[in-house]
Structures are given as C-alpha cells and as structure tokens.
Design a protein around this motif. Structure first.
Motif, PDB file in Angstrom:
ATOM      1  N   GLY A   1      -2.659   1.617  -8.458  1.00 39.94           N
ATOM      2  CA  GLY A   1      -3.518   2.421  -9.050  1.00 39.94           C
ATOM      3  C   GLY A   1      -3.124   3.598  -9.171  1.00 39.94           C
ATOM      4  N   GLU A   2      -2.287   3.954  -7.290  1.00 40.91           N
ATOM      5  CA  GLU A   2      -2.743   5.492  -7.608  1.00 40.91           C
ATOM      6  C   GLU A   2      -1.447   5.999  -8.842  1.00 40.91           C
ATOM      7  OE1 GLU A   2      -0.614   8.088  -4.885  1.00 40.91           O
ATOM      8  OE2 GLU A   2      -1.552   6.529  -3.861  1.00 40.91           O
ATOM      9  N   LEU A   3      -0.288   5.144  -9.294  1.00 36.25           N
ATOM     10  CA  LEU A   3       0.634   5.682  -9.742  1.00 36.25           C
ATOM     11  C   LEU A   3       0.131   5.216 -11.093  1.00 36.25           C
ATOM     12  CD1 LEU A   3       3.273   3.061  -8.103  1.00 36.25           C
ATOM     13  CD2 LEU A   3       3.612   6.312  -8.159  1.00 36.25           C
ATOM     14  N   ILE A   4      -0.671   4.244 -11.262  1.00 34.18           N
ATOM     15  CA  ILE A   4      -1.138   4.354 -12.558  1.00 34.18           C
ATOM     16  C   ILE A   4      -1.554   5.775 -13.430  1.00 34.18           C
ATOM     17  CG2 ILE A   4      -2.954   2.956 -14.563  1.00 34.18           C
ATOM     18  CD1 ILE A   4      -2.227   0.360 -12.726  1.00 34.18           C
ATOM     19  N   GLU A   5      -2.317   6.182 -12.379  1.00 30.68           N
ATOM     20  CA  GLU A   5      -2.754   7.535 -12.389  1.00 30.68           C
ATOM     21  C   GLU A   5      -2.861   8.361 -13.014  1.00 30.68           C
ATOM     22  OE1 GLU A   5      -6.604   9.626 -11.104  1.00 30.68           O
ATOM     23  OE2 GLU A   5      -6.711   7.764 -10.352  1.00 30.68           O
ATOM     24  N   ARG A   6      -1.274   8.761 -12.035  1.00 31.40           N
ATOM     25  CA  ARG A   6      -0.396   9.712 -12.525  1.00 31.40           C
ATOM     26  C   ARG A   6       0.361   9.593 -13.224  1.00 31.40           C
ATOM     27  NH1 ARG A   6       4.312  10.910  -9.628  1.00 31.40           N
ATOM     28  NH2 ARG A   6       3.570   8.906  -7.616  1.00 31.40           N
ATOM     29  N   PHE A   7       0.644   8.243 -13.916  1.00 27.25           N
ATOM     30  CA  PHE A   7       1.407   8.783 -14.822  1.00 27.25           C
ATOM     31  C   PHE A   7       0.699   8.401 -16.513  1.00 27.25           C
ATOM     32  CE2 PHE A   7       4.405   7.375 -11.915  1.00 27.25           C
ATOM     33  CZ  PHE A   7       6.076   8.174 -12.143  1.00 27.25           C
ATOM     34  N   GLU A   8      -0.487   8.176 -16.198  1.00 27.65           N
ATOM     35  CA  GLU A   8      -1.247   8.236 -17.532  1.00 27.65           C
ATOM     36  C   GLU A   8      -1.432   6.757 -17.979  1.00 27.65           C
ATOM     37  OE1 GLU A   8      -1.015  11.672 -19.530  1.00 27.65           O
ATOM     38  OE2 GLU A   8      -2.338  13.174 -17.924  1.00 27.65           O
ATOM     39  N   ALA A   9      -0.872   5.709 -17.616  1.00 28.59           N
ATOM     40  CA  ALA A   9      -0.851   4.456 -18.212  1.00 28.59           C
ATOM     41  C   ALA A   9      -2.464   4.173 -18.431  1.00 28.59           C
ATOM     42  CB  ALA A   9      -0.170   3.573 -17.536  1.00 28.59           C
ATOM     43  N   THR A  10      -2.045   3.563 -19.374  1.00 28.40           N
ATOM     44  CA  THR A  10      -3.678   2.307 -20.244  1.00 28.40           C
ATOM     45  C   THR A  10      -3.266   0.933 -19.501  1.00 28.40           C
ATOM     46  OG1 THR A  10      -3.741   3.821 -22.195  1.00 28.40           O
ATOM     47  CG2 THR A  10      -4.975   1.922 -21.882  1.00 28.40           C
ATOM     48  N   VAL A  11      -4.653   0.926 -18.894  1.00 21.54           N
ATOM     49  CA  VAL A  11      -4.079  -0.801 -18.621  1.00 21.54           C
ATOM     50  C   VAL A  11      -4.592  -2.351 -19.142  1.00 21.54           C
ATOM     51  CG1 VAL A  11      -5.730  -2.038 -16.396  1.00 21.54           C
ATOM     52  CG2 VAL A  11      -4.470  -0.020 -16.455  1.00 21.54           C
ATOM     53  N   GLY A  12      -3.980  -2.739 -19.623  1.00 18.26           N
ATOM     54  CA  GLY A  12      -4.463  -3.635 -20.249  1.00 18.26           C
ATOM     55  C   GLY A  12      -4.699  -4.715 -19.652  1.00 18.26           C
ATOM     56  N   TRP A  13      -4.218  -5.227 -18.299  1.00 19.34           N
ATOM     57  CA  TRP A  13      -4.734  -6.590 -17.308  1.00 19.34           C
ATOM     58  C   TRP A  13      -3.969  -5.969 -16.425  1.00 19.34           C
ATOM     59  CZ3 TRP A  13      -0.199  -9.528 -15.209  1.00 19.34           C
ATOM     60  CH2 TRP A  13      -0.912 -10.615 -14.416  1.00 19.34           C
TER      61      TRP A  13
END
Length: 369
Positions: free
Chosen positions: A219-231
């Motif tokens: 989650g920390e990496l997803i937020e930092r790289f501004e990714a959109t969560v699909g699943w």
C-alpha cells in the motif's frame, strides 16, 4: 452624523429645537403631526426621536406606541417633550418612551440626554450587527461543514481504489472523469506463490498477520507511485497507471514500482521464512488499451477496467518464476532505455491465440530524488 427626528405641531418649537441641535452636528428632520412622524421614522430611519406629547389628531403617546410595535423602530430611542412634567412620566414610560424633557427645556440637559441615548443606540446597533454577522457566519459554517462532510464521504469512497493524492484531484475536478472511457494503461499483476498451501496449513491469526504486513508494504508503494488499485487480495494485487489521472510514463512507472516491490518483498520473505513460511513473489506487466470506468450500484461503486491488457498482465505473472518481473514486448519498447532486461522467450498463454514474447526485468534506472 446622527439623524434626529423632531416632532411638534408648533413651528416655533421646531425652529427652536433645530437651533439647539443643528450646531451640535446633528442632522434634523421635521414632522408637524403624528402620521408625518411615522412616515419619516419608517422611511428615513432616524437615530432618535424628540416627540411632542400634545398634538392634534394623533397625540405623542399613540405615535410612540406605533413605533414600538413596528420591528423597524422597536428599539429607536424616543424622548417625549411636554410642558406637563408630572402627568407625563408614567404615561410616557407606559407608551414605550426612553426619556422625557419638559418645556421650557434646559439646552445642556437636552443635549446630554440626546447624546446618552445615542450612545446606547450605537451599542445596540453594534450588538445587532454582530449578532447578524454571527448568524450569517453560522449559516456559512453549517454549509461548509455539510460540504466538507460530503467531500469526506466522497473521499472515503474514492480511497477504495485511488491513492489519497488522486482522490483529492478527483474531488477538485469532479467525478465526471470516472465515467466510462478508453485509455492506454500499464497494468501490473503481483502474486504470492505458495499461498494456497500456506493458508491451508497456517493458523488464521498468523495468516492475517502475514496479509497485514503484505498490504502495508504494498500500500505504501502504491500510494507513492500513484497507482490505481483494481484488485487487492491476500495473495496478490492488480494496479494500473495512466488513469484516471494521466501520467507521461505509465510503463516505466509500473516497472520502477515492481522493482521496489521485489526489494521490499525480499525483506518480508526473509521475515516470513524465519517464522517457517515459504512464500514467493512474482510480477507481470503489460501495456495496452482498456475500457475503464465506474462500475457497481448505488452505495457501492468501484473503478474497474476491462481489456486484453489486463489478461496479458495476469498471464505473464502466472508464467513468472519466483522473484521475476515479466513484461510484454510493448512494455520493453517503453522502458528499454532505463531498464536492464533479459529475454524470457516466447510464451504460450491461455486465452491468446499467438505466442507472446516476454522479457524479465533485472533492474531499472532510479529517478533522481
């Protein structure tokens, strides 16, 4: 400058009062009857009324009572003027007067009473203005609180599939950007190998502990790289880049995030191994067009994507060896100047009629801080 309304049916009395009050800086209005006094009081909004008691037609007491009954003049200072001191006091106060003076009046006494009542009126007007301002501020505050609550509710919904940064952008730009559309995106699938055996042979509390550490790190990496969560599930995740907020380098961003995920997972896997858990980690990345938009029903919406690119990323992840990041030819074309790769070979993937050329990412050039 304060405005005074002088009411008397005798012209000489009006001239006398104006001679006393005018030089003191007061703006003096004249009325020679009760009805005229009421009309001027309601239309010109004077700051104080000097009101004669004995007038033909409508006497001063009646004028005073009518002024008090009207909200516009309910708090207007009124001084009754009469030549009969003793008979006036009780009747004047009962009619609503604030003070009274007798004829012939003393100039200094009259001015002192006028100035005293004007000061009281200024205090009243100040309090009234502040009360109105406070009421207006309260209404504004209530509206702002309601608006902020609505934004928080929207933010809560959006955070299910967006980073806080992207959620805030959508709040400022409107949810229209979440409507169905088509866009090129980079899709990243990540999977924990050995999960089925691990979850079947491990106590639920320990499974939840592993899931928690995995989610926190990813989650920390997803937020930092501004990714959109699909699943996002216990044994894996799917995210994409370049939607709903465009980015100039979706493939490179996906590869960089995958490399950091692998490094983070090396540390997590070492911790899990010390507790007797053998879990592997692999990633597949593809680049292509997808149809994207809000899906669901009232009260429960998600942001979903449909397209071959998602299936390709998932199949590449299935084919990846432990610790491997496998990308498609299109991804390689976008990152070959910043990434070190090696050929995996031509893969036969379920759901794809033709073999797919794939590559493994060894490392990637870091973006300068």
């Amino acid at each position: 400058m304060s405005t005074l309304l002088v009411v008397d049916d005798q012209p000489q009395n009006l001239r006398l009062l104006e001679a006393v009050l005018g030089p003191e800086g007061f703006d003096v209005l004249h009325a020679s009857s009760g009805p005229e006094a009421l009309e001027l009081a309601w239309s010109r909004a004077p700051d104080l009324v000097l009101l004669d008691v004995e007038m033909p037609g409508m006497h001063g007491y009646e004028v005073c009572r009518r002024l008090r009954e009207d909200p516009r003049t309910a708090f207007l200072p009124i001084v009754m003027v009469t030549s009969h001191r003793h008979e006036v006091r009780a009747d004047a106060l009962d009619a609503g007067a604030d003070d009274f003076v007798t004829k012939p009046f003393d100039r200094q006494e009259l001015l002192a009473r006028v100035r005293s009542l004007l000061r009281i009126k200024r205090y009243h007007d100040t309090i009234e203005a502040q009360t109105a301002e406070l009421a207006d501020w309260n209404r504004t505050l209530e509206a702002r609180v309601a608006e902020q609550v609505e934004e928080l509710e929207k933010m809560s919904r959006l955070r299910r599939f967006l980073s806080p940064t992207l959620a805030e952008l959508i709040l400022t730009q409107g949810e229209g950007i979440l409507e169905t559309h088509r866009r090129e995106i980079a899709v990243l699938f990540a999977d924990l190998g050995g999960w089925t055996n691990f979850s079947a042979t491990t106590e639920p509390e320990e499974v939840m502990r592993v899931i928690g550490s995995f989610h926190a790190a990813m989650g920390e990496l997803i937020e930092r790289f501004e990714a959109t969560v699909g699943w996002f599930a216990g044994d894996g995740l799917m995210v994409w880049f370049n939607d709903p907020i465009p980015c100039p380098d979706p493939a490179a961003r996906a590869v960089r995030m995958a490399v950091e995920m692998r490094q983070t997972m090396d540390e997590l896997r070492a911790t899990w191994r010390r507790r007797g858990h053998e879990l592997d980690f692999s990633v597949g990345i593809a680049l292509g067009y997808a149809t994207i938009g809000r899906i669901g029903f009232e009260g429960r919406y998600d942001y979903g994507a449909v397209g071959t690119v998602l299936n390709l990323a998932a199949r590449l992840c299935d084919q990846a060896s432990p610790g491997q990041i496998v990308v498609s030819r299109r991804v390689l074309a976008e990152v070959e100047e910043v990434a070190e790769v090696e050929p995996v070979g031509t893969l036969t993937l379920k759901g794809f009629g033709k073999p797919v050329e794939a590559f493994a990412v060894l490392d990637v050039e870091r973006v300068p801080a």
